[in-house]
Design a protein around this motif. Structure first.
Motif, PDB file in Angstrom:
ATOM      1  N   GLY A   1       0.809  -1.214   0.000  1.00 38.28           N
ATOM      2  CA  GLY A   1       0.000   0.000   0.000  1.00 38.28           C
ATOM      3  C   GLY A   1       0.840   1.261   0.000  1.00 38.28           C
ATOM      4  N   LYS A   2       0.282   2.277  -0.626  1.00 40.72           N
ATOM      5  CA  LYS A   2       0.922   3.598  -0.631  1.00 40.72           C
ATOM      6  C   LYS A   2      -0.004   4.558   0.115  1.00 40.72           C
ATOM      7  CE  LYS A   2       2.903   7.033  -3.816  1.00 40.72           C
ATOM      8  NZ  LYS A   2       2.972   7.468  -5.228  1.00 40.72           N
ATOM      9  N   ILE A   3       0.498   5.052   1.221  1.00 43.46           N
ATOM     10  CA  ILE A   3      -0.298   5.951   2.063  1.00 43.46           C
ATOM     11  C   ILE A   3       0.122   7.386   1.766  1.00 43.46           C
ATOM     12  CG2 ILE A   3      -0.914   6.586   4.426  1.00 43.46           C
ATOM     13  CD1 ILE A   3      -0.019   3.803   5.309  1.00 43.46           C
ATOM     14  N   ARG A   4      -0.862   8.243   1.602  1.00 40.73           N
ATOM     15  CA  ARG A   4      -0.613   9.667   1.385  1.00 40.73           C
ATOM     16  C   ARG A   4      -0.770  10.398   2.714  1.00 40.73           C
ATOM     17  NH1 ARG A   4       1.971  11.973  -2.165  1.00 40.73           N
ATOM     18  NH2 ARG A   4       1.009  10.589  -3.694  1.00 40.73           N
ATOM     19  N   SER A   5       0.332  10.927   3.232  1.00 43.15           N
ATOM     20  CA  SER A   5       0.250  11.651   4.505  1.00 43.15           C
ATOM     21  C   SER A   5      -0.092  13.117   4.256  1.00 43.15           C
ATOM     22  CB  SER A   5       1.573  11.542   5.266  1.00 43.15           C
ATOM     23  OG  SER A   5       2.639  12.086   4.510  1.00 43.15           O
ATOM     24  N   ALA A   6      -0.606  13.762   5.289  1.00 32.73           N
ATOM     25  CA  ALA A   6      -0.863  15.199   5.210  1.00 32.73           C
ATOM     26  C   ALA A   6       0.483  15.919   5.057  1.00 32.73           C
ATOM     27  CB  ALA A   6      -1.584  15.656   6.476  1.00 32.73           C
TER      28      ALA A   6
ATOM     29  N   LEU B   1       3.594   4.272  12.574  1.00 33.54           N
ATOM     30  CA  LEU B   1       3.561   2.973  11.882  1.00 33.54           C
ATOM     31  C   LEU B   1       4.687   2.063  12.378  1.00 33.54           C
ATOM     32  CD1 LEU B   1       2.808   4.231   8.257  1.00 33.54           C
ATOM     33  CD2 LEU B   1       1.233   3.018   9.783  1.00 33.54           C
ATOM     34  N   LEU B   2       5.849   2.635  12.635  1.00 28.80           N
ATOM     35  CA  LEU B   2       6.986   1.827  13.101  1.00 28.80           C
ATOM     36  C   LEU B   2       6.749   1.318  14.519  1.00 28.80           C
ATOM     37  CD1 LEU B   2       9.940   3.910  11.640  1.00 28.80           C
ATOM     38  CD2 LEU B   2       9.229   1.610  10.950  1.00 28.80           C
ATOM     39  N   GLN B   3       6.139   2.167  15.351  1.00 33.14           N
ATOM     40  CA  GLN B   3       5.850   1.741  16.724  1.00 33.14           C
ATOM     41  C   GLN B   3       4.779   0.651  16.757  1.00 33.14           C
ATOM     42  OE1 GLN B   3       4.736   5.306  18.913  1.00 33.14           O
ATOM     43  NE2 GLN B   3       6.594   6.331  18.212  1.00 33.14           N
ATOM     44  N   ALA B   4       3.859   0.732  15.805  1.00 28.26           N
ATOM     45  CA  ALA B   4       2.719  -0.193  15.816  1.00 28.26           C
ATOM     46  C   ALA B   4       3.124  -1.598  15.404  1.00 28.26           C
ATOM     47  CB  ALA B   4       1.624   0.321  14.886  1.00 28.26           C
ATOM     48  N   THR B   5       4.266  -1.704  14.715  1.00 34.19           N
ATOM     49  CA  THR B   5       4.681  -3.031  14.261  1.00 34.19           C
ATOM     50  C   THR B   5       5.429  -3.715  15.381  1.00 34.19           C
ATOM     51  OG1 THR B   5       6.792  -2.248  13.382  1.00 34.19           O
ATOM     52  CG2 THR B   5       4.902  -2.214  11.906  1.00 34.19           C
ATOM     53  N   GLY B   6       5.483  -5.001  15.308  1.00 33.82           N
ATOM     54  CA  GLY B   6       6.149  -5.762  16.352  1.00 33.82           C
ATOM     55  C   GLY B   6       5.594  -7.155  16.284  1.00 33.82           C
TER      56      GLY B   6
ATOM     57  N   CYS C   1       1.682 -11.915  12.085  1.00 40.13           N
ATOM     58  CA  CYS C   1       2.426 -10.995  11.220  1.00 40.13           C
ATOM     59  C   CYS C   1       3.812 -11.554  10.949  1.00 40.13           C
ATOM     60  CB  CYS C   1       2.540  -9.609  11.865  1.00 40.13           C
ATOM     61  SG  CYS C   1       3.387  -8.427  10.779  1.00 40.13           S
ATOM     62  N   LEU C   2       4.145 -11.728   9.674  1.00 40.53           N
ATOM     63  CA  LEU C   2       5.446 -12.286   9.300  1.00 40.53           C
ATOM     64  C   LEU C   2       6.400 -11.206   8.823  1.00 40.53           C
ATOM     65  CD1 LEU C   2       4.154 -15.386   7.281  1.00 40.53           C
ATOM     66  CD2 LEU C   2       4.853 -15.303   9.688  1.00 40.53           C
ATOM     67  N   ASN C   3       5.856 -10.113   8.323  1.00 36.51           N
ATOM     68  CA  ASN C   3       6.689  -9.075   7.728  1.00 36.51           C
ATOM     69  C   ASN C   3       5.861  -7.804   7.649  1.00 36.51           C
ATOM     70  OD1 ASN C   3       8.533  -7.999   5.226  1.00 36.51           O
ATOM     71  ND2 ASN C   3       9.509  -9.694   6.279  1.00 36.51           N
ATOM     72  N   TYR C   4       6.488  -6.693   8.026  1.00 29.25           N
ATOM     73  CA  TYR C   4       5.776  -5.406   7.987  1.00 29.25           C
ATOM     74  C   TYR C   4       6.833  -4.334   7.829  1.00 29.25           C
ATOM     75  CZ  TYR C   4       2.228  -1.910   9.210  1.00 29.25           C
ATOM     76  OH  TYR C   4       1.331  -0.867   9.191  1.00 29.25           O
ATOM     77  N   ILE C   5       6.995  -3.825   6.619  1.00 31.27           N
ATOM     78  CA  ILE C   5       8.076  -2.885   6.349  1.00 31.27           C
ATOM     79  C   ILE C   5       7.508  -1.550   5.892  1.00 31.27           C
ATOM     80  CG2 ILE C   5      10.079  -2.427   4.870  1.00 31.27           C
ATOM     81  CD1 ILE C   5      10.551  -5.525   5.034  1.00 31.27           C
ATOM     82  N   VAL C   6       8.002  -0.504   6.524  1.00 22.02           N
ATOM     83  CA  VAL C   6       7.508   0.849   6.292  1.00 22.02           C
ATOM     84  C   VAL C   6       8.623   1.634   5.605  1.00 22.02           C
ATOM     85  CG1 VAL C   6       6.614   2.906   7.414  1.00 22.02           C
ATOM     86  CG2 VAL C   6       6.146   0.658   8.419  1.00 22.02           C
ATOM     87  N   ALA C   7       8.292   2.293   4.485  1.00 25.17           N
ATOM     88  CA  ALA C   7       9.329   2.960   3.685  1.00 25.17           C
ATOM     89  C   ALA C   7       8.873   4.340   3.226  1.00 25.17           C
ATOM     90  CB  ALA C   7       9.669   2.105   2.463  1.00 25.17           C
TER      91      ALA C   7
ATOM     92  N   THR D   1       5.300  13.160   0.466  1.00 24.67           N
ATOM     93  CA  THR D   1       4.261  12.865   1.456  1.00 24.67           C
ATOM     94  C   THR D   1       3.813  11.394   1.400  1.00 24.67           C
ATOM     95  OG1 THR D   1       2.496  13.637  -0.018  1.00 24.67           O
ATOM     96  CG2 THR D   1       3.371  15.246   1.549  1.00 24.67           C
ATOM     97  N   ALA D   2       4.534  10.589   0.641  1.00 24.45           N
ATOM     98  CA  ALA D   2       4.097   9.200   0.450  1.00 24.45           C
ATOM     99  C   ALA D   2       4.893   8.209   1.300  1.00 24.45           C
ATOM    100  CB  ALA D   2       4.211   8.814  -1.020  1.00 24.45           C
ATOM    101  N   ILE D   3       4.191   7.210   1.798  1.00 24.58           N
ATOM    102  CA  ILE D   3       4.773   6.106   2.562  1.00 24.58           C
ATOM    103  C   ILE D   3       4.302   4.802   1.929  1.00 24.58           C
ATOM    104  CG2 ILE D   3       4.726   4.887   4.793  1.00 24.58           C
ATOM    105  CD1 ILE D   3       4.277   7.608   6.150  1.00 24.58           C
ATOM    106  N   TRP D   4       5.231   3.870   1.742  1.00 20.68           N
ATOM    107  CA  TRP D   4       4.886   2.536   1.257  1.00 20.68           C
ATOM    108  C   TRP D   4       4.927   1.553   2.423  1.00 20.68           C
ATOM    109  CZ3 TRP D   4       3.368   1.328  -3.667  1.00 20.68           C
ATOM    110  CH2 TRP D   4       3.552   2.326  -4.640  1.00 20.68           C
ATOM    111  N   VAL D   5       3.918   0.733   2.514  1.00 20.76           N
ATOM    112  CA  VAL D   5       3.894  -0.308   3.538  1.00 20.76           C
ATOM    113  C   VAL D   5       3.725  -1.654   2.837  1.00 20.76           C
ATOM    114  CG1 VAL D   5       2.741  -1.192   5.605  1.00 20.76           C
ATOM    115  CG2 VAL D   5       2.880   1.269   5.224  1.00 20.76           C
ATOM    116  N   THR D   6       4.628  -2.574   3.113  1.00 16.79           N
ATOM    117  CA  THR D   6       4.506  -3.929   2.555  1.00 16.79           C
ATOM    118  C   THR D   6       4.378  -4.902   3.728  1.00 16.79           C
ATOM    119  OG1 THR D   6       6.917  -4.151   2.395  1.00 16.79           O
ATOM    120  CG2 THR D   6       5.771  -3.406   0.437  1.00 16.79           C
TER     121      THR D   6
END
Lengths: 99, 99
Positions: free
Chosen positions: A6-11, A22-27, A32-38, A45-50
């Motif tokens: 997913g591509k999230i559009r931030s304000a 997003l980084l704090q929420a993962t763990g 959950c096998l994989n959760y990468i925030v980029a 303003t874009a963030i990719w989450v895989t």
């Protein structure tokens, strides 16, 4: 396995704050096998989450966890929308827990 | 970190063969932190690959490794094209090696 890209559009000006949430929420969320925030280097303003989950049910269940609900509540005002969101069926690769 | 998200278009009927090659090619490549290969459930010839590398240089160097060169040679005839390819800057998450 169940995957999400997913591509999230931030304000405007809120990407770093949203990234932190997003980084704090993962763990160690169940299933959950994989959760990468980029960051998107070409789109300030874009963030990719895989994500990779054991199955779609474990992803869905995670959304009801109190810590995830809390993160969603904090993230929501920082999100303008989702530019892109796709489901995948991960077949394997490197970096997944050994089964 | 250096990330890649790509959608590969396989030749008709060749997705499983291509998936196998991509899965075999992954492993302990130097600098590779994450490499996940997925089917697109809504698009029968599409494969999504999401990658995380230590840096862009390690990804570039991997393309010259004999085992990767060999995989590329086997994969090439099965690939019609790349529908989508984007670079990202992974910030962290779950499933990356502990640094």
């Amino acid at each position: 396995m169940h995957g999400l890209i997913g591509k999230i559009r931030s304000a405007p000006g809120k990407r770093e704050e949203l990234l932190d949430i997003l980084l704090q929420a993962t763990g160690s969320l169940p299933g959950c096998l994989n959760y990468i925030v980029a960051r998107d280097p070409a789109d300030t303003t874009a963030i990719w989450v895989t994500e990779v989950w054991v199955d779609a049910a474990s992803h869905k269940a995670s959304l009801s966890l109190p810590e995830v609900q809390e993160a969603i509540a904090r993230a929501k005002p920082l999100i303008v929308g989702f530019d892109f969101q796709i489901e995948t069926e991960p077949a394997g690769g490197f970096g997944l827990p050994k089964s």
